[in-house]
Write an enzyme that holds these catalytic residues in place. Structure first.
Site: not given
Lengths: 255, 388
Positions: B91, B113, B374
């Site tokens: 991210k 968010e 991830s």
């Protein structure tokens, strides 16, 4: 009465009341429509509840969630409309996904049959509307109403004026619905809108909750749209006709 | 005409995408649409971002040959170690890119968010680094199940705004962030964490995440046979697929969260069960009722608990360029435990969904399979160790 006739023949500021279909009870709509008509409201905006209403604040989020829980569907809304005898000009307000799932053409056809004059779909942008759906809306004689906000450029306001077929929905502030922050901040923006001498009439909406807000709207535009304040007023109502009458009286007292 | 997998000038991937935004957001979205490519492609921007990705995030992340995992499955299996990024997941690649963009647009206030909290942590980190105000919307249910990330965000100086509407998870956190943007259109930039939302977000986030496959291409001198990634909104997957989209020799596989199974209502397998529709301002595939009400999804993994999917994935699904499948909570949990014991790597529950797919696929001895790992599993320890 068409929207055009309504605006052409108006003698005083127009009062438009929004309510959520299926709220507070699943079958409240016919009663609400009759009471609003009796109270002298000029037009109504019928909210089609959606699970994810992006432009709405907590009040309409809640009324929408309750209506969905009550079991309202797009089909039921049309069934209730067909039963209603109210002649008051009606506008459907909803989010695009519900209409898209229902089928655009079927939706327009049902609107026409139910005597709906116009549609507000805040998340259907003008360019996509024109490219994909305008022909269908026109075929069924449905007017589509676009929004302008304090952040909309003059160039775009003129463009929206050109694309509109009945009236323009002027949003009073850069916000979601039901903020109750007062109208004074909108003065400069409304003066500018007034000076632009647009071809289509304007109705002011968002954050209008009481008589002074409505009167303020009327000094700049053809009238005001009230939603969240009305929803709050009828949320726990035990006597809808009486409470609706008193609400409308509080906004626009009859002499 | 040659099939295209990228966004067109109107913001669509085939019939998916677009910007279904209320007029209130028109100026913000238009500004982004008109400037994101010019700004992010500029030499100055690229230099600054590359430096940060190298020195601050720790990129390139390793492409690790997982020897024991390979022996177990009888093929070469590589893990793309996004879990080794600063903050523990991919991210941060996007959060840093977008915060640099926000600075160029003179924004001073950042909103985001978050579901699992990884994007929230990444955004809070980027904001701390740049001295920007940070507000993170997070579902009340997710705040409970991702406590370590909530604490990290607070430590980093972000304000967490609990979301109690609707599902109390990622979907409603996204609604509230969009509503915040409507109410604060001038000074605020909204850092969306996945390849969802109105155009240009899906393309912009994909570009920032494409560094994953850019590195894979340099790290593996030949074509992999498969690249496998988990999908909620789909940002790590698009990043891992990006530079292989037009290379048909590589099979790309996206793994959705089946939750308790796609034959139950407790699932988040959007492409398996969804229909075309509009959510969070883009046309995509989503879990919804016949009447168009969005259905609340379920997955054990907060990062995959999303009823929609990025519009590019909807298009890659429709064109059959990418194969999409799904695995259950239990399969993902088992895979997380297996990787921990086999390779000494505790994966995030999200990434465990990609790993679990190894048990569902036909594997040939000559296969070279890349799993995009991830994120790391620290945030999920409570869930992962519940039944130990």
């Amino acid at each position: 009465m068409t929207l055009q006739e309504l605006f052409n023949n108006k003698k005083e500021a127009l009062l438009n009341i929004y309510f959520t279909a299926g709220f507070p009870k699943l079958n409240s709509m016919p009663q609400i429509l009759s009471a609003l008509e009796e109270a002298g409201v000029d037009m109504v905006e019928i909210g089609m509840p959606y699970s994810d209403p992006l432009s709405d604040g907590p009040t309409i989020q809640e009324s929408s969630a309750i209506a969905i829980k009550n079991g309202i569907t797009t089909d039921l809304i049309f069934q209730q409309l067909e039963k209603s005898t109210s002649k008051i000009p009606k506008i459907m307000m909803g989010y695009f996904n519900a209409v898209f799932q229902y089928g655009i053409e079927k939706f327009c056809e049902k609107c026409k049959k139910a005597g709906i004059a116009g549609v507000i779909l805040p998340d259907l942008p003008i360019n996509i509307y024109q490219e994909k759906y305008q022909a269908i809306f026109e075929q069924y004689g449905l007017s589509i109403i676009f929004l302008v906000t304090p952040e909309t450029s003059e160039e775009r306001i003129r463009y929206i004026d050109k694309c509109s077929t009945s009236f323009i929905y002027a949003v009073s502030s850069s916000s979601t619905t039901g903020k109750e922050t007062g109208m004074q901040a909108a003065k400069e923006y409304l003066n500018q809108l007034k000076k632009m001498n647009l071809n289509k009439p304007l109705m002011l909406g968002f954050n209008i909750s009481k008589k002074e807000d409505f009167d303020f709207a009327a000094t700049y535009t053809s009238g005001g749209i009230i939603g969240s304040a009305f929803i709050k007023h009828i949320k726990n109502s035990q006597n809808l006709p009486q409470d609706i009458k008193s609400f409308v009286q509080s906004i626009r007292p009859k002499n | 005409m040659k099939q295209t997998y990228q966004v067109n000038k109107n913001g669509f991937y085939g019939e998916y995408g677009g910007a279904f935004i209320p007029e209130m957001l028109y100026p913000n979205i238009k500004e982004l649409q008109e400037s994101y490519i010019a700004i992010t492609a500029s030499q100055e921007f690229q230099k600054e971002l590359k430096q940060l990705l190298h020195d601050y995030v720790g990129r390139p992340t390793p492409l690790y040959f997982a020897k024991r995992l390979s022996e177990h499955y009888g093929a070469a299996i590589y893990l793309k170690r996004e879990d080794l990024c600063h903050t523990g997941a991919h991210k941060i690649n996007n959060a840093l890119g977008q915060i640099l963009l926000a600075k160029k647009l003179n924004k001073t206030r950042i909103i985001a968010e978050t579901g699992a909290g990884q994007h929230g942590v990444a955004t809070a980190t980027a904001c701390a680094l740049m001295g920007m105000q940070c507000f993170v919307y997070m579902g009340a249910k997710d705040i409970k199940r991702q406590a370590p990330n909530v604490a990290r965000m607070k430590m980093l100086g972000a304000e967490i705004i609990p979301v109690n509407s609707g599902s109390k998870t990622l979907k409603d956190a996204t609604n509230e962030a969009i509503r915040d943007w409507i109410n604060n259109p001038k000074n605020t930039h909204y850092i969306i964490g996945s390849v969802v939302g109105p155009h240009p977000y899906p393309d912009m986030v994909a570009r920032f995440q494409s560094v994953i496959s850019e590195e894979i291409k340099k790290q593996l001198n030949e074509n992999p046979t498969h690249i496998i990634a988990c999908i909620g909104g789909g940002s790590n997957a698009i990043g891992a697929f990006y530079h292989y989209l037009y290379n048909e020799n590589v099979q790309l596989i996206g793994v959705e969260a089946a939750g308790k199974g796609i034959d139950t209502t407790d699932t988040a397998a959007t492409l398996a069960l969804g229909k075309q529709g509009v959510l969070h301002a883009c046309m995509t595939t989503l879990l919804q009722t016949a009447d168009g009400q969005v259905v609340e999804p379920y997955s054990i993994s907060a990062g995959l608990d999303y009823p929609g999917i990025g519009p590019q994935h909807a298009h890659l699904h429709k064109t059959e360029r990418v194969k999409y499948d799904n695995v259950t909570d239990k399969e993902a949990l088992d895979a997380a435990h297996f990787l921990s014991k086999t390779e000494g790597i505790i994966p995030a529950l999200e990434s465990a969904h990609a790993l679990a797919y190894l048990d569902k696929m036909q594997i040939e001895p000559t296969d070279k399979i890349i799993i995009n790992l991830s994120g790391r599993g620290d945030k999920d320890l409570e869930t992962l160790t519940k039944n130990l």
